[in-house]
Design an enzyme around this catalytic site. Structure first.
Site, short mmCIF file in Angstrom:
data_model
loop_
_atom_site.label_atom_id
_atom_site.label_comp_id
_atom_site.label_asym_id
_atom_site.label_seq_id
_atom_site.Cartn_x
_atom_site.Cartn_y
_atom_site.Cartn_z
N GLU A 258 135.15 68.17 12.76
CA GLU A 258 133.81 68.74 12.79
C GLU A 258 134.00 70.22 13.02
OE1 GLU A 258 131.16 70.73 14.59
OE2 GLU A 258 131.21 69.21 16.17
N CYS A 297 127.54 74.37 17.09
CA CYS A 297 127.96 74.09 15.73
C CYS A 297 126.79 73.73 14.83
CB CYS A 297 129.00 72.97 15.71
SG CYS A 297 128.42 71.44 16.49
#
Length: 676
Positions: A258, A297
Site C-alpha cells: 500500500e 495515504c
C-alpha cells in the site's frame, strides 16, 4: 526529559538500542527525544521463533479462539489508550489525530474479532465458496478451503499511523493463525513500542505470536520462504526496492503493498454553490488536507471541480483553511499539528515546489505563517497549501507528485468524462470521492473510474450525517488500490484474513469433504440419533445426525384454508385452468409457504427443551410443485454447529422436502439457537 531507548522484542526478549541506533527528534521542538535500532538483532532466530513457536501456538486455536483473543487485546489497549495519546503528541499529531490512529486501530481489532466469531467457523479450516459437484451422481465433489500459512508475516509500516498502521495488519494476521514481526517507521516507533508492550504484558497473546523491530530490519527479507508474507506501507520507491528482493521473487513470497497515491475528489456537476453538496465538498477537502497535517495515504491530493465552479471552490476552501489553527498539538486550540520530522518537512516543501511549476499557489505561504505555542523554524510545521492548475491536461507533475503533507491542487473539468479522465491520470489510487446528489453521475464515475481505484466514496445530503469521510479506510471494506497505489489489498473483512492463508482445492466424496470442513455435505453419511434431535443439547448433536419424518398428504382443503387464512389467493393455488396455462404448474398447487409450515409441524418436537429459537432460513428453493392428493416427507440433518456464547450455539440444519416419489420439492437451511 530523559532520552527514551526504544527496544525491539526479538525471540522472546527485549533488546535495547545498540550499534546502528538512530536518534529520533520531536516533531514539535526538533529536539532529540529517543533512539532506536540495533544492527545485532538475530533475524534468523526471530523468524525461527515465529514459525516454530508462534505459529504452532496460534494454529492450536480455532478461529473463534483467535477472535476472542483479538477482542481481549482491543479491550486491554482501550483501557490504556491515554498513555498512547500522551506519547503520540511528539509525532506532531493532535488529540483528534490520536483518535483516528489509536481509537481507529483499536476499533479495527474489535471489528475483526466480531467478524471472526460471526463469519468464520469455530474450527481450523475456512470453507471458501460452495461445494462443486464434479460427478453426475454427486459421489465426487470439490470444495475450496483456506488454512493458515506456516510462516511469518513481516509487517513494514509507515510513520503516519504508528498504532492503526500496526493493528490493521495485525488483526487479520492473528485471526488467520499466523505470527507477526512488526517493523514500524523509526520516526514514530516509540508509540508502536508502547502499544506492543501493552499487548505483550497483558498475557493474552500466546508465546511467539508477536515480535517488534525498532529500527532497521537488516537482512531479514533475505531469509523468507514461500510460507511467509510481507505487508508494506510506504513510498512506491521503497516498495519497488523491497519487492525486487531476489529471495522474494525466487520464493514467490506474498508481497502486499500500500503505497503512494494521488487521490482525487470530484465535485459533481450538480453540486452548485449554495447546495448541501457544495458545502460538504469544501468541508471534506479541508478536513483531508489538515487531518494528520495531510500525512495520510488517503488524503485528497487533487481537487477536481467543474470549470465554472473552480473560483468558487478556491474562495470557499481558502476561507475555511484560513481558520485552521497551526501549533503545538498539545494545545486544545490547535487544529493542525506538525509533520512527523524536519526531514519530512523538507520533502514536502520540495514536492510542493515541483507542483508549483505547473500550478499557482493560491493559499498558504510556507515562508510566512503563524504557529501557536511552538517555534515554526525548529518544529516540523508547514501551513496548508492550495494550488490551482489551470491546464490539467498539459500538466504531468500534478498527477504524479505527492507532497505528503497539507498540500492539494485544484483543477477544472469540462464534463464528467473529462473529470473521470483526470482522476484516472493518477495511475492507480487508494480512493477517489465524488460529492453528488445525482445517482447517474455516481454510476458513470463508478464504471469509468472503478478500474483505477481501490475505493470509491460517494457522499451527499442523504448520507453526510453518518458517512465516515473520504480518508477513512474501514475494516469492513478493502483498503488498497491498483497501479501506483501498490496493487495490494488490506482489510476488507474476511478477505483480509485470507491474505495470510493458503487457498487449496480439495476433491473427494461427501464424507471426505464433511470431515475436512466439519460441515455435513449432502450425500454424506446420515446418522440416526438416540432421540429426537430437538430434545438434545448443542454439544450432544453430531454433524450428520438426521431425522426422517413420516409422510403427510396435502389436500385441496389444506390449500384453500391456507389461501383464505393468509390472504394469498394467487391464481396458481385457486384457479385450475389458469394454473395449467402457466408453464411451471400442472394445475392448482400448494403454496410453497404452506409446505414449509407443514414441514415444521412434521419435524418440530413441541415440548420445552434445548431449542431456544428459530432464527431464520437460508438458501430456500422450491424445486417441484405439490398438487392436492400428493404427499410430502421431511429429512432434517445437522449440517453445522457454531458456538455463540457460554449458554447457546447456532445449529444449521439441512432440510429437504420430498414427494411420494422421493423427488425434491423444496430445500433450505434452518437456523436454530440451542442450549449447551
Amino acid at each position: 526529559m530523559s532520552l527514551l531507548e526504544i527496544s525491539s522484542f526479538a525471540a522472546g526478549r527485549w533488546v535495547a538500542p545498540g550499534a546502528g541506533a538512530r536518534n529520533i527528534a520531536s516533531a514539535i521542538t526538533g529536539k532529540v527525544i529517543a533512539s532506536a535500532g540495533n544492527d545485532a538483532l538475530d533475524v534468523q532466530a526471530m523468524l525461527d521463533y515465529a514459525r516454530t513457536v508462534g505459529g504452532a501456538n496460534l494454529r492450536k486455536l480455532t478461529f473463534h479462539d483467535r477472535a476472542r483473543m483479538l477482542k481481549a487485546l482491543a479491550g486491554h489497549l482501550n483501557k490504556h489508550k491515554q498513555a498512547l495519546y500522551d506519547l503520540s503528541f511528539d509525532t506532531g499529531a493532535t488529540q483528534s489525530d490520536h483518535m483516528i490512529d489509536i481509537d481507529g486501530g483499536i476499533g479495527t481489532m474489535f471489528v475483526f474479532a466480531s467478524k471472526g466469531r460471526r463469519e468464520m467457523p469455530d474450527g481450523h479450516v475456512y470453507l471458501d465458496g460452495d461445494v462443486e459437484q464434479l460427478s453426475r451422481n454427486g459421489t465426487f465433489l470439490g470444495q475450496h478451503i483456506c488454512t493458515p500459512l506456516r510462516g511469518v508475516a513481516v509487517h513494514i509500516n509507515a510513520f503516519n499511523f504508528p498504532v492503526w498502521g500496526m493493528l490493521e495488519k495485525l488483526a487479520p494476521t492473528l485471526l488467520a493463525g499466523v505470527p507477526a514481526i512488526v517493523k514500524p517507521a523509526t520516526n514514530s516507533c516509540y508509540v508502536t513500542e508502547l502499544a506492543v508492550k501493552l499487548m505483550l504484558d497483558s498475557g493474552i497473546l500466546p508465546e511467539g505470536a508477536l515480535q517488534l523491530v525498532s529500527g532497521g530490519l537488516g537482512d531479514m527479507l533475505d531469509h523468507l520462504t514461500m510460507q511467509d508474507v510481507v505487508s508494506f506501507t510506504g513510498s512506491a520507491q521503497t516498495a519497488l526496492k523491497l519487492r525486487a528482493n531476489p529471495v522474494i521473487l525466487e520464493n514467490s513470497v506474498r508481497f502486499v503493498a500500500e503505497q503512494d497515491s494521488l487521490n482525487a475528489s470530484i465535485l459533481g456537476p450538480d453540486a452548485q454553490p449554495g447546495t448541501p453538496e457544495f458545502d460538504l465538498f469544501v468541508k471534506e477537502v479541508s478536513r483531508e488536507m489538515t487531518t494528520k497535517a495531510g500525512q495520510k495515504c488517503t488524503a485528497i491530493r487533487r481537487i477536481i471541480a467543474p470549470q465554472a465552479q473552480v473560483d468558487a471552490v478556491i474562495e470557499a476552501l481558502s476561507a475555511r483553511l484560513s481558520k485552521t489553527t497551526i501549533g503545538d498539538p498539545r494545545l486544545e486550540t490547535t487544529r493542525m499539528g506538525a509533520l512527523v520530522s524536519n526531514g519530512q518537512k523538507r520533502d514536502v516543501l520540495e514536492k510542493a515546489a515541483i507542483i508549483g511549476r505547473e500550478a499557482e499557489r493560491v493559499f498558504g505561504n510556507p515562508d510566512s505563517f503563524t504557529v501557536d505555542g511552538a517555534d515554526a523554524d525548529k518544529g516540523a510545521f508547514v501551513p496548508p497549501m492550495l494550488f490551482h492548475c489551470a491546464e490539467p491536461d498539459k500538466a504531468q507533475r500534478v498527477h504524479d507528485t505527492e507532497a505528503f503533507g497539507p498540500v492539494s491542487t485544484i483543477m477544472g473539468y469540462r464534463d464528467l468524462d473529462h473529470a473521470i479522465d483526470l482522476a484516472n491520470r493518477g495511475q492507480g489510487s487508494l480512493v477517489a470521492s465524488v460529492i453528488t446528489h445525482d445517482p447517474a453521475v455516481a454510476r458513470k464515475v463508478a464504471i469509468g473510474a472503478g478500474a483505477y481505484h481501490g475505493r470509491l466514496y460517494f457522499n451527499n445530503r442523504d448520507s453526510m450525517k453518518e458517512s465516515t469521510g473520504h480518508g477513512s479506510p474501514l475494516p469492513h471494506m478493502v483498503h488498497g488500490g491498483p497501479g501506483r497505489a501498490g496493487g495490494g489489498e488490506e482489510l476488507g473483512g474476511v478477505r483480509g484474513v485470507k491474505h495470510y492463508m493458503q487457498r487449496t482445492a480439495i476433491q473427494g466424496s461427501p464424507d471426505i469433504l464433511s470431515a475436512i470442513g466439519e460441515k455435513w455435505v449432502p450425500g454424506g453419511t446420515e446418522v440416526k440419533g438416540p432421540a429426537h434431535p430437538f430434545t438434545r443439547k448443542f454439544g450432544e448433536l453430531a454433524i450428520g445426525e438426521t431425522l426422517l419424518t413420516a409422510p403427510r398428504t396435502v389436500t385441496l382443503e389444506d390449500i384453500e384454508t391456507f389461501a383464505h387464512f393468509t390472504g394469498d389467493t394467487f391464481y396458481a393455488h385457486m384457479d385450475d385452468a389458469a394454473a395449467k396455462r402457466n408453464p411451471f404448474f400442472p394445475g392448482r398447487v400448494a403454496h410453497g409457504y404452506l409446505l414449509l409450515s407443514f414441514a415444521a409441524g412434521m419435524f418440530v418436537q413441541p415440548d420445552e427443551g434445548p431449542v431456544l429459537a428459530n432464527t431464520g432460513l437460508d438458501n430456500l428453493r422450491f424445486m417441484k410443485p405439490i398438487s392436492a392428493g400428493e404427499s410430502i416427507k421431511v429429512r432434517l440433518t445437522v449440517k453445522k454447529k457454531t458456538p455463540r456464547n457460554e449458554e447457546y450455539g447456532e445449529v444449521r440444519w439441512h432440510v429437504t422436502l420430498t414427494n411420494q416419489d422421493d423427488e425434491i420439492a423444496a430445500e433450505y437451511e434452518l437456523l436454530t439457537m440451542n442450549a449447551f
